[in-house]
Design a protein around this motif. Structure first.
Motif, PDB file in Angstrom:
ATOM      1  N   LYS A  35       0.832  -1.201   0.000  1.00 55.41           N
ATOM      2  CA  LYS A  35       0.000   0.000   0.000  1.00 55.41           C
ATOM      3  C   LYS A  35       0.868   1.254   0.000  1.00 55.41           C
ATOM      4  CE  LYS A  35      -3.618   2.412   2.596  1.00 55.41           C
ATOM      5  NZ  LYS A  35      -4.455   2.386   3.819  1.00 55.41           N
ATOM      6  N   VAL A  36       0.562   2.183  -0.905  1.00 53.80           N
ATOM      7  CA  VAL A  36       1.229   3.485  -0.944  1.00 53.80           C
ATOM      8  C   VAL A  36       0.233   4.531  -0.464  1.00 53.80           C
ATOM      9  CG1 VAL A  36       2.367   5.211  -2.389  1.00 53.80           C
ATOM     10  CG2 VAL A  36       2.703   2.771  -2.862  1.00 53.80           C
ATOM     11  N   GLU A  37       0.594   5.284   0.561  1.00 52.94           N
ATOM     12  CA  GLU A  37      -0.307   6.255   1.169  1.00 52.94           C
ATOM     13  C   GLU A  37      -0.213   7.632   0.534  1.00 52.94           C
ATOM     14  OE1 GLU A  37       0.379   6.276   5.365  1.00 52.94           O
ATOM     15  OE2 GLU A  37       0.270   4.090   5.528  1.00 52.94           O
ATOM     16  N   LYS A  38       1.020   8.051   0.151  1.00 53.30           N
ATOM     17  CA  LYS A  38       1.210   9.387  -0.405  1.00 53.30           C
ATOM     18  C   LYS A  38       2.200   9.348  -1.568  1.00 53.30           C
ATOM     19  CE  LYS A  38       0.426  12.383   3.644  1.00 53.30           C
ATOM     20  NZ  LYS A  38       1.053  13.462   4.480  1.00 53.30           N
ATOM     21  N   PHE A  39       2.009  10.280  -2.514  1.00 51.13           N
ATOM     22  CA  PHE A  39       2.939  10.492  -3.627  1.00 51.13           C
ATOM     23  C   PHE A  39       3.085  12.001  -3.786  1.00 51.13           C
ATOM     24  CE2 PHE A  39       4.539   8.605  -7.779  1.00 51.13           C
ATOM     25  CZ  PHE A  39       5.158   9.779  -8.210  1.00 51.13           C
ATOM     26  N   TYR A  40       4.251  12.518  -3.385  1.00 52.13           N
ATOM     27  CA  TYR A  40       4.416  13.970  -3.366  1.00 52.13           C
ATOM     28  C   TYR A  40       5.631  14.447  -4.154  1.00 52.13           C
ATOM     29  CZ  TYR A  40       0.854  15.907  -0.285  1.00 52.13           C
ATOM     30  OH  TYR A  40      -0.332  16.371   0.232  1.00 52.13           O
ATOM     31  N   LEU A  41       5.415  15.508  -4.927  1.00 54.36           N
ATOM     32  CA  LEU A  41       6.502  16.299  -5.481  1.00 54.36           C
ATOM     33  C   LEU A  41       6.778  17.411  -4.472  1.00 54.36           C
ATOM     34  CD1 LEU A  41       8.425  17.321  -7.725  1.00 54.36           C
ATOM     35  CD2 LEU A  41       6.476  18.617  -8.657  1.00 54.36           C
ATOM     36  N   PHE A  42       7.998  17.508  -4.009  1.00 56.10           N
ATOM     37  CA  PHE A  42       8.397  18.390  -2.908  1.00 56.10           C
ATOM     38  C   PHE A  42       7.792  17.887  -1.594  1.00 56.10           C
ATOM     39  CE2 PHE A  42       8.201  21.870  -6.388  1.00 56.10           C
ATOM     40  CZ  PHE A  42       9.368  21.407  -6.959  1.00 56.10           C
ATOM     41  N   PHE A  43       8.281  18.412  -0.503  1.00 56.75           N
ATOM     42  CA  PHE A  43       7.860  17.918   0.815  1.00 56.75           C
ATOM     43  C   PHE A  43       6.743  18.779   1.410  1.00 56.75           C
ATOM     44  CE2 PHE A  43      12.064  16.039   0.382  1.00 56.75           C
ATOM     45  CZ  PHE A  43      11.833  14.741   0.839  1.00 56.75           C
ATOM     46  N   ASP A  44       5.742  18.102   1.937  1.00 59.51           N
ATOM     47  CA  ASP A  44       4.640  18.797   2.618  1.00 59.51           C
ATOM     48  C   ASP A  44       4.970  18.885   4.109  1.00 59.51           C
ATOM     49  OD1 ASP A  44       4.426  16.028   2.825  1.00 59.51           O
ATOM     50  OD2 ASP A  44       2.268  16.117   3.196  1.00 59.51           O
ATOM     51  N   ALA A  45       6.081  19.546   4.435  1.00 62.75           N
ATOM     52  CA  ALA A  45       6.541  19.638   5.822  1.00 62.75           C
ATOM     53  C   ALA A  45       5.451  20.239   6.714  1.00 62.75           C
ATOM     54  CB  ALA A  45       7.809  20.488   5.886  1.00 62.75           C
ATOM     55  N   TRP A  46       5.321  19.663   7.921  1.00 59.40           N
ATOM     56  CA  TRP A  46       4.316  20.068   8.907  1.00 59.40           C
ATOM     57  C   TRP A  46       2.884  19.978   8.364  1.00 59.40           C
ATOM     58  CZ3 TRP A  46       8.710  23.384   8.318  1.00 59.40           C
ATOM     59  CH2 TRP A  46       9.687  23.159   9.291  1.00 59.40           C
ATOM     60  N   GLY A  47       2.710  19.096   7.364  1.00 65.93           N
ATOM     61  CA  GLY A  47       1.373  18.827   6.849  1.00 65.93           C
ATOM     62  C   GLY A  47       0.816  19.853   5.896  1.00 65.93           C
ATOM     63  N   PHE A  48       1.641  20.815   5.460  1.00 70.13           N
ATOM     64  CA  PHE A  48       1.142  21.852   4.552  1.00 70.13           C
ATOM     65  C   PHE A  48       1.524  21.542   3.114  1.00 70.13           C
ATOM     66  CE2 PHE A  48       1.681  25.897   2.262  1.00 70.13           C
ATOM     67  CZ  PHE A  48       0.383  26.379   2.375  1.00 70.13           C
ATOM     68  N   SER A  49       0.559  21.587   2.226  1.00 73.50           N
ATOM     69  CA  SER A  49       0.803  21.325   0.808  1.00 73.50           C
ATOM     70  C   SER A  49       0.178  22.421  -0.044  1.00 73.50           C
ATOM     71  CB  SER A  49       0.237  19.961   0.406  1.00 73.50           C
ATOM     72  OG  SER A  49      -1.159  19.908   0.655  1.00 73.50           O
ATOM     73  N   LEU A  50       0.753  22.638  -1.224  1.00 74.76           N
ATOM     74  CA  LEU A  50       0.222  23.637  -2.154  1.00 74.76           C
ATOM     75  C   LEU A  50      -0.988  23.101  -2.912  1.00 74.76           C
ATOM     76  CD1 LEU A  50       3.606  24.929  -3.673  1.00 74.76           C
ATOM     77  CD2 LEU A  50       2.283  25.914  -1.788  1.00 74.76           C
ATOM     78  N   PHE A  51      -0.999  21.776  -3.087  1.00 73.16           N
ATOM     79  CA  PHE A  51      -2.065  21.154  -3.883  1.00 73.16           C
ATOM     80  C   PHE A  51      -2.101  19.670  -3.552  1.00 73.16           C
ATOM     81  CE2 PHE A  51      -2.918  18.602  -7.718  1.00 73.16           C
ATOM     82  CZ  PHE A  51      -4.212  19.009  -7.999  1.00 73.16           C
ATOM     83  N   LYS A  52      -3.308  19.106  -3.447  1.00 79.87           N
ATOM     84  CA  LYS A  52      -3.398  17.670  -3.197  1.00 79.87           C
ATOM     85  C   LYS A  52      -4.787  17.146  -3.566  1.00 79.87           C
ATOM     86  CE  LYS A  52      -4.635  18.107   1.721  1.00 79.87           C
ATOM     87  NZ  LYS A  52      -4.231  17.740   3.094  1.00 79.87           N
ATOM     88  N   PHE A  53      -4.824  15.855  -3.863  1.00 77.25           N
ATOM     89  CA  PHE A  53      -6.092  15.183  -4.105  1.00 77.25           C
ATOM     90  C   PHE A  53      -5.886  13.699  -3.815  1.00 77.25           C
ATOM     91  CE2 PHE A  53      -3.815  14.738  -8.043  1.00 77.25           C
ATOM     92  CZ  PHE A  53      -4.135  13.467  -8.507  1.00 77.25           C
ATOM     93  N   THR A  54      -6.969  12.993  -3.586  1.00 74.99           N
ATOM     94  CA  THR A  54      -6.898  11.567  -3.271  1.00 74.99           C
ATOM     95  C   THR A  54      -7.534  10.756  -4.393  1.00 74.99           C
ATOM     96  OG1 THR A  54      -6.989  12.012  -0.888  1.00 74.99           O
ATOM     97  CG2 THR A  54      -7.515   9.779  -1.610  1.00 74.99           C
TER      98      THR A  54
END
Length: 441
Positions: A35-54
């Motif tokens: 199971k893969v939970e996340k796939f991110y370009l750049f790090f979402d440090a402290w839970g903050f992201s510029l853009f995301k979807f599931t």
């Protein structure tokens, strides 16, 4: 605007590399039912992201910290340090429940994709544009050494005919890693004299300070004609025309293009008299050399040869170029451990990479650099440092040899040490880039 173009190319290039690298881990994990939970370009440090979807239980997004990217794999101790899920018993879909050989493939998946990408890019570029080089046999007037070359004892007009006893076929071979990163002996002809010059093993330090052009110019010494003139340039205002031959500056005779460059550089912010030979008639022109040390014309290029291998025939040549980049990085690191190169001289970070992309858009150069960086990324991630793919691979190999996994506590501590080491290294490299740029100015 030039800075925007430079930074834009840097972000685009690194984004391509990071996404494909992480895709390698993602595909390998999914192939083994992990199971893969996340796939991110750049790090979402402290839970903050510029853009995301599931999508299909995987969170895809773009973080705000541009220090790479990651895939979060269930049941794996990684940079997220999410150890809560490890408190319970292993689940069938978790990384830790899979055989060591499957986990090893997952960890090496990103490196594998980077290697394939590097080979693919160099293959396509070779198939499309061929292999262009300057035959060393056309260097009848020899070389133009820079500061580093002169310090070694080379002079303008010297002919380098062999490297470690092997005849030089391509002029460009004189500035490759085979010359600069190995213990190399150059066979030199100077008039009627023949002798050897040894390339110092510490030359990489000087190359970092002065640049490759200060070893040997990328083109042989040559006579020249004016080939084209930039609009509204000093050359155009002075009256230079295509086909002109500049034979003197302030009555100092000019025979070769490097002599012209030296005279131009020596007369910055000064008015100079150009003696031109045009249709076998001498003409006098006057020009004021600006601070940049260029009056705005291009000379006729050196004679080049291009070999086309065809689509399939270009594959081994592309692979050879890719592997050359990989091995060059290994040689560079090896020189650091041998004491022949200073660490701050051989590493480069985002600022250095941005300058390599340049302030103009050239897609051939862009993809060549992306191919180069893909192989660099593959080599870097293979280093046996905890928190890097190579560190994870080493621990898995140890597990396979021992027959049992290393403890979670050990892996957690190793991950913390590796993460701190990487952050320290990033800060050093970034600061080193800035210092180099300031020193150049």
């Amino acid at each position: 605007m030039s800075i925007v173009i430079m930074v834009g190319q840097l972000i685009l290039g690194l984004s391509i590399l990071v996404i494909l690298h992480e895709l390698g881990h993602f595909i390998a994990a999914r192939a083994f039912g992990i199971k893969v939970e996340k796939f991110y370009l750049f790090f979402d440090a402290w839970g903050f992201s510029l853009f995301k979807f599931t999508y299909k239980e995987v969170e895809y997004g773009i973080g705000w910290l541009p220090l790479g990217g990651y895939v979060k794999i269930s049941g794996m101790i990684d940079e997220s340090m999410d150890t809560e899920q490890l408190a319970g018993p292993p689940q069938p879909w978790e990384f830790r429940s899979k055989p060591a050989w499957q986990r090893l493939i997952v960890m090496l998946g990103g490196i594998f994709v980077n290697v394939i990408l590097g080979i693919f890019i160099f293959w396509i570029l070779t198939a499309r544009f061929g292999d262009t080089y300057i035959p060393n046999s056309t260097a009848q007037y020899g070389i133009v050494p820079g500061t580093i070359g002169k310090k070694m004892g080379l002079l303008a007009g010297d002919k380098i005919v062999a490297v470690n006893g092997k005849p030089v076929v391509r002029f460009e071979d004189l500035t490759t890693s085979n010359v600069l990163l190995d213990h190399t002996v150059l066979s030199v002809e100077r008039g009627d004299k023949k002798f050897n010059i040894t390339v110092p093993p510490t030359i990489i330090n000087d190359l970092s300070d002065y640049g490759l052009e200060q070893f040997i110019s990328s083109a042989p010494r040559r006579k020249f004609l004016v080939d084209s003139i930039l609009p509204k340039s000093i050359a155009e205002k002075a009256g230079l025309q295509k086909g002109d031959s500049i034979i003197a500056i302030n009555n100092t005779k000019i025979q070769f293009f490097d002599e012209l460059q030296s005279q131009i550089q020596a007369n910055k912010n000064k008015a100079v008299e150009l003696t031109i030979k045009r249709n076998n008639v001498e003409v006098k022109l006057t020009a004021t050399v600006p601070e940049v040390g260029s009056i705005g014309f291009f000379s006729d290029p050196p004679k080049e040869k291009t070999i086309y291998y065809g689509f399939l025939g270009s594959l081994p040549h592309g692979a050879e170029k890719a592997w050359g980049t990989f091995s060059d990085n290994a040689k560079g690191i090896g020189k650091v451990f041998k004491g022949e190169a200073k660490f701050n001289k051989v590493v480069g970070g985002p600022v250095k990479i941005a300058t390599l992309f340049g302030s103009t858009i050239d897609w051939v150069h862009f993809w060549s650099l992306v191919g180069f960086l893909s192989m660099v990324l593959a080599f870097t991630n293979l280093l046996p440092i905890p928190a890097l793919d190579g560190g994870h691979a080493i621990f898995l190999l140890i597990e396979m040899i021992k027959g049992k996994p290393l403890s979670d506590k050990f892996l957690e501590r190793a991950q913390i040490v590796g993460f701190v080491l990487l952050i320290t290294l990033m800060v050093f490299v970034f600061g080193n880039d800035i210092v180099k740029q300031v020193m150049k100015k």
